[in-house]
Design an enzyme around this catalytic site. Structure first.
Site, PDB file in Angstrom:
ATOM      1  N   GLU A 199       7.445   0.596  16.139  1.00  0.00           N
ATOM      2  CA  GLU A 199       8.491   1.110  15.267  1.00  0.00           C
ATOM      3  C   GLU A 199       8.708   2.580  15.605  1.00  0.00           C
ATOM      4  OE1 GLU A 199       6.712   0.061  11.394  1.00  0.00           O
ATOM      5  OE2 GLU A 199       8.217  -1.524  11.286  1.00  0.00           O
TER       6      GLU A 199
ATOM      7  N   CYS B  62      -3.180   1.750   6.310  1.00  0.00           N
ATOM      8  CA  CYS B  62      -3.571   1.056   7.541  1.00  0.00           C
ATOM      9  C   CYS B  62      -4.141   2.032   8.567  1.00  0.00           C
ATOM     10  CB  CYS B  62      -2.363   0.341   8.121  1.00  0.00           C
ATOM     11  SG  CYS B  62      -0.982   1.473   8.375  1.00  0.00           S
TER      12      CYS B  62
ATOM     13  N   GLU C 119       3.443  -5.248  12.451  1.00  0.00           N
ATOM     14  CA  GLU C 119       2.540  -4.101  12.226  1.00  0.00           C
ATOM     15  C   GLU C 119       1.424  -4.601  11.329  1.00  0.00           C
ATOM     16  OE1 GLU C 119       2.935  -1.255  13.669  1.00  0.00           O
ATOM     17  OE2 GLU C 119       4.901  -1.681  14.517  1.00  0.00           O
TER      18      GLU C 119
ATOM     19  N   THR D 295      -1.454 -12.878   7.999  1.00  0.00           N
ATOM     20  CA  THR D 295      -0.060 -13.138   7.614  1.00  0.00           C
ATOM     21  C   THR D 295       0.844 -13.000   8.831  1.00  0.00           C
ATOM     22  OG1 THR D 295      -0.598 -12.101   5.505  1.00  0.00           O
ATOM     23  CG2 THR D 295       1.708 -12.588   5.899  1.00  0.00           C
TER      24      THR D 295
ATOM     25  N   ASN E 180       0.806  -1.239   0.000  1.00  0.00           N
ATOM     26  CA  ASN E 180       0.000   0.000   0.000  1.00  0.00           C
ATOM     27  C   ASN E 180       0.829   1.273   0.000  1.00  0.00           C
ATOM     28  OD1 ASN E 180       0.693  -0.632   2.723  1.00  0.00           O
ATOM     29  ND2 ASN E 180      -0.881   0.774   3.430  1.00  0.00           N
TER      30      ASN E 180
ATOM     31  N   GLY F 232       1.924  -5.872   7.388  1.00  0.00           N
ATOM     32  CA  GLY F 232       0.987  -6.495   6.453  1.00  0.00           C
ATOM     33  C   GLY F 232      -0.276  -6.900   7.179  1.00  0.00           C
TER      34      GLY F 232
HETATM   35  P1  NAD Z   1      -0.057  -9.238   3.256  1.00  0.00           P
HETATM   36  O1  NAD Z   1      -0.045  -9.674   4.667  1.00  0.00           O
HETATM   37  O2  NAD Z   1      -0.801 -10.029   2.267  1.00  0.00           O
HETATM   38  O3  NAD Z   1       1.427  -9.128   2.674  1.00  0.00           O
HETATM   39  C1  NAD Z   1       2.422  -8.347   3.291  1.00  0.00           C
HETATM   40  C2  NAD Z   1       3.773  -8.919   2.949  1.00  0.00           C
HETATM   41  O4  NAD Z   1       3.886 -10.203   3.554  1.00  0.00           O
HETATM   42  C3  NAD Z   1       3.996  -9.132   1.461  1.00  0.00           C
HETATM   43  O5  NAD Z   1       5.345  -8.850   1.144  1.00  0.00           O
HETATM   44  C4  NAD Z   1       3.696 -10.608   1.293  1.00  0.00           C
HETATM   45  O6  NAD Z   1       4.317 -11.203   0.174  1.00  0.00           O
HETATM   46  C5  NAD Z   1       4.258 -11.164   2.588  1.00  0.00           C
HETATM   47  N1  NAD Z   1       3.704 -12.467   2.968  1.00  0.00           N
HETATM   48  C6  NAD Z   1       2.503 -13.003   2.628  1.00  0.00           C
HETATM   49  N2  NAD Z   1       2.369 -14.233   3.165  1.00  0.00           N
HETATM   50  C7  NAD Z   1       3.508 -14.473   3.871  1.00  0.00           C
HETATM   51  C8  NAD Z   1       3.982 -15.563   4.643  1.00  0.00           C
HETATM   52  N3  NAD Z   1       3.238 -16.675   4.796  1.00  0.00           N
HETATM   53  N4  NAD Z   1       5.191 -15.477   5.227  1.00  0.00           N
HETATM   54  C9  NAD Z   1       5.944 -14.365   5.101  1.00  0.00           C
HETATM   55  N5  NAD Z   1       5.558 -13.298   4.348  1.00  0.00           N
HETATM   56  C10 NAD Z   1       4.361 -13.345   3.752  1.00  0.00           C
HETATM   57  O7  NAD Z   1      -0.546  -7.715   3.291  1.00  0.00           O
HETATM   58  P2  NAD Z   1      -0.827  -6.761   2.066  1.00  0.00           P
HETATM   59  O8  NAD Z   1      -2.099  -7.212   1.423  1.00  0.00           O
HETATM   60  O9  NAD Z   1       0.406  -6.634   1.258  1.00  0.00           O
HETATM   61  O10 NAD Z   1      -1.048  -5.369   2.823  1.00  0.00           O
HETATM   62  C11 NAD Z   1      -2.269  -4.970   3.347  1.00  0.00           C
HETATM   63  C12 NAD Z   1      -2.314  -5.222   4.833  1.00  0.00           C
HETATM   64  O11 NAD Z   1      -1.209  -4.585   5.468  1.00  0.00           O
HETATM   65  C13 NAD Z   1      -3.549  -4.626   5.489  1.00  0.00           C
HETATM   66  O12 NAD Z   1      -4.057  -5.552   6.418  1.00  0.00           O
HETATM   67  C14 NAD Z   1      -3.014  -3.394   6.202  1.00  0.00           C
HETATM   68  O13 NAD Z   1      -3.768  -2.972   7.305  1.00  0.00           O
HETATM   69  C15 NAD Z   1      -1.665  -3.858   6.602  1.00  0.00           C
HETATM   70  N6  NAD Z   1      -0.789  -2.721   6.873  1.00  0.00           N
HETATM   71  C16 NAD Z   1      -0.461  -2.447   8.162  1.00  0.00           C
HETATM   72  C17 NAD Z   1       0.347  -1.352   8.452  1.00  0.00           C
HETATM   73  C18 NAD Z   1       0.749  -1.026   9.862  1.00  0.00           C
HETATM   74  O14 NAD Z   1       1.632  -0.194  10.038  1.00  0.00           O
HETATM   75  N7  NAD Z   1       0.172  -1.626  10.870  1.00  0.00           N
HETATM   76  C19 NAD Z   1       0.810  -0.546   7.409  1.00  0.00           C
HETATM   77  C20 NAD Z   1       0.433  -0.864   6.106  1.00  0.00           C
HETATM   78  C21 NAD Z   1      -0.357  -1.963   5.839  1.00  0.00           C
END
Ligand code: NAD
Length: 484
Positions: free
Chosen positions: A464, A285, A251, A233, A153, A229
């Site tokens: 962080e 997020c 996060e 995950t 994002n 993420g």
């Molecule tokens: P995601 O969890 O699908 O992916 C995030 C990252 O994790 C990607 O690089 C992905 O390839 C990797 N990943 C996926 N499965 C994995 C596994 N089994 N093992 C290790 N790595 C793995 O998230 P997304 O769809 O890319 O992002 C959206 C999400 O991120 C939303 O839920 C959002 O709220 C969250 N987010 C949180 C913050 C925060 O600061 N808290 C900031 C931005 C986004």
């Protein structure tokens, strides 16, 4: 990056093809067309990156903080010099308006490096003179090699938010950006090498979460994993890394409340709620997705928010006047629309938006959605409780402060929250009672990089930012010295 827009891994200071020779398609969300491909790496690539990082580890750990800071500063300067190239690439890869990439993503990536280049110069450890002849002090050593996994994002913004403190603290990094938005991380890795970062200090391995992310989390060289993420995950990563006793910073997702009291500055509250709901197509997020409005101003607030949401210009992210770009992928577009269908089933009224938009010209097949404002949802239903992560704001009416706080806290998440009130007492009281890692009062997304950043409940573990990040990326060691 080659001319064919093939995003390769960057290992040991050079671009490297994936061991298995496989690639994943990369799409431009604004057109719906594939424009590049990215390495679909596997555990052999992770192994290569970890070895390169291990080789570089000693030299980087032993470099003075001044030297590390100077290299981080040089990286920030180089990024600033290539600002427009990076803003264009981020917009193309993610679908966000290029104006937003220019205003937020790229400047923040520059700031992340500048901030930690300076912070590490001031990062001190404690000394406890225990008695006349006993001195306790704390050493803070880098961990060694760490893993950084980031989402799609805010691709470069979050990628640099992790790797800057990790590098400043003297660690070598193996990073995995999202396979959905690999462009700017690839460009950035090359830029770091050109700016003088020694080979192997930062390594980028592209690919899917299961193939690369999990291999990284389970690799014995990796001493800590910093992940941003989704919550599911995060749980999966914890299940792989925790039994190996790796340090973890998670996060995760959010379902952030915005509380608008009847004494709020009405215009500021509406204008900022429009931003906090729909910036980056709601794919931040920290976006407020549940908007609680006091009964006395509910109707007026709703009508004004709907009017302004309808006026947001959805279209080509490259056009200067565009306010809403494309959602990041076809799947995500379908997912957000699925939630809008569910919202209808759960009894809500869609006051505006929620429709697929097909802008004229090159973006006709892009994944656009008009920003939606909905009301009438029970607070316990799925649409009210689950993270949608798109341009959807749900309105709820409340009568008392206690009711507003109880509803705001009634979610498994606890990342961010916003309070609109002119009452100082209420501002402090509500901020203290909200279950969230951050509460903004009469503002949103105002960031100071020194503050702790993170969530509670299912929004994450750890913090962080500032010293928190430097503490995470170092191991404290107590030395107790008895003087003779
Ligand atoms: P995601 O969890 O699908 O992916 C995030 C990252 O994790 C990607 O690089 C992905 O390839 C990797 N990943 C996926 N499965 C994995 C596994 N089994 N093992 C290790 N790595 C793995 O998230 P997304 O769809 O890319 O992002 C959206 C999400 O991120 C939303 O839920 C959002 O709220 C969250 N987010 C949180 C913050 C925060 O600061 N808290 C900031 C931005 C986004």
């Amino acid at each position: 990056m080659s001319e064919r827009e093939r995003f390769l891994n960057h290992i040991g200071g050079a671009f490297v093809a994936p061991a298995g020779g496989a690639y994943l398609p990369v799409y431009e969300p604004a057109t719906g067309a594939q424009y590049a491909e990215v390495a679909a790496s596997n555990k052999r690539d992770v192994e290569g990156a970890c070895q390169a990082a291990e080789r570089a580890s000693r030299g980087w750990r032993d470099a003075s903080t001044e030297k590390r800071g100077a290299i981080l500063d040089a990286i920030a300067n180089k990024l600033e010099a290539q600002f427009e190239q990076f803003a264009q690439a981020e917009s193309k890869d993610n679908g966000k308006p290029v104006s937003l990439a220019r205003a937020v993503d790229i400047p923040r990536a520059v700031s992340n490096f500048r901030f930690f280049a300076g912070a590490i110069q001031h990062f001190a450890s404690e000394c406890h003179p225990t008695s006349a002849d006993v001195l306790n002090y704390t050493l803070r050593a880098p961990l060694g090699v760490v893993g950084c996994i980031s989402p799609w994002n805010l691709p470069l913004y979050l990628f640099t938010w992790k790797i800057a403190p990790a590098l400043a603290a003297g660690n070598c990094v193996v990073a995995k950006p999202s396979e959905i938005t690999p462009a700017t991380a690839t460009m950035f890795a090359q830029l770091c090498t050109e700016a003088g970062l020694p080979p192997g200090v930062l390594n980028v391995v592209h690919g899917t979460g299961p193939d690369v992310g999990e291999a990284l989390c389970g690799h014995p060289s990796i001493k800590a994993v910093s992940f941003t993420g989704g919550t599911k995950t995060g749980a999966r990563i914890a299940s792989v890394a925790a039994p190996l006793f790796k340090k973890l910073s998670l996060e995760l997702g959010g379902k952030n409340p915005v509380l608008v009291f009847d004494d709020a500055d009405f215009d500021a509250a509406v204008a900022t709620t429009l931003r906090s709901s729909f910036s980056n197509q709601g794919e931040i997020c920290l976006c407020g997705s549940r908007v609680f409005v006091h009964d006395a101003i509910y109707d007026r607030f709703r009508d004004e928010l709907v009017k302004r949401a309808k006026a947001l210009r959805v279209g080509d992210p490259l056009e200067a006047t565009t306010e809403q770009g494309a959602l990041v992928s076809e799947q995500h577009h379908a997912r957000v629309r699925g939630y809008l269908a569910l919202a209808r089933e759960e009894g809500s009224t869609i006051l505006c938006g929620g429709e697929a938009v097909s802008p004229p010209g090159r973006c006709a097949n892009g994944w656009f959605l008009s920003p939606a404002v909905i009301e009438g949802l029970p607070h316990s239903c799925r649409t009210s409780q689950e993270e949608i992560f798109g341009p959807v704001a749900a309105l709820y009416r409340f009568k008392t402060e206690d009711e507003a706080v109880a509803l705001a806290n009634d979610t498994p998440y606890g990342l961010a929250s916003v309070v609109w009130t002119r009452s100082l007492d209420r501002a402090h009281r509500v901020a203290a009672n909200l279950h969230a890692g951050i509460t903004w009062v009469n503002c949103w997304m105002v960031r100071d990089l020194r503050t702790p950043f993170g969530g509670v409940k299912q929004s994450g573990v750890g913090r962080e930012g500032g010293w928190e990040a430097l503490r995470f990326f170092t191991e404290p060691k107590n030395v107790c010295l008895k003087l003779s």
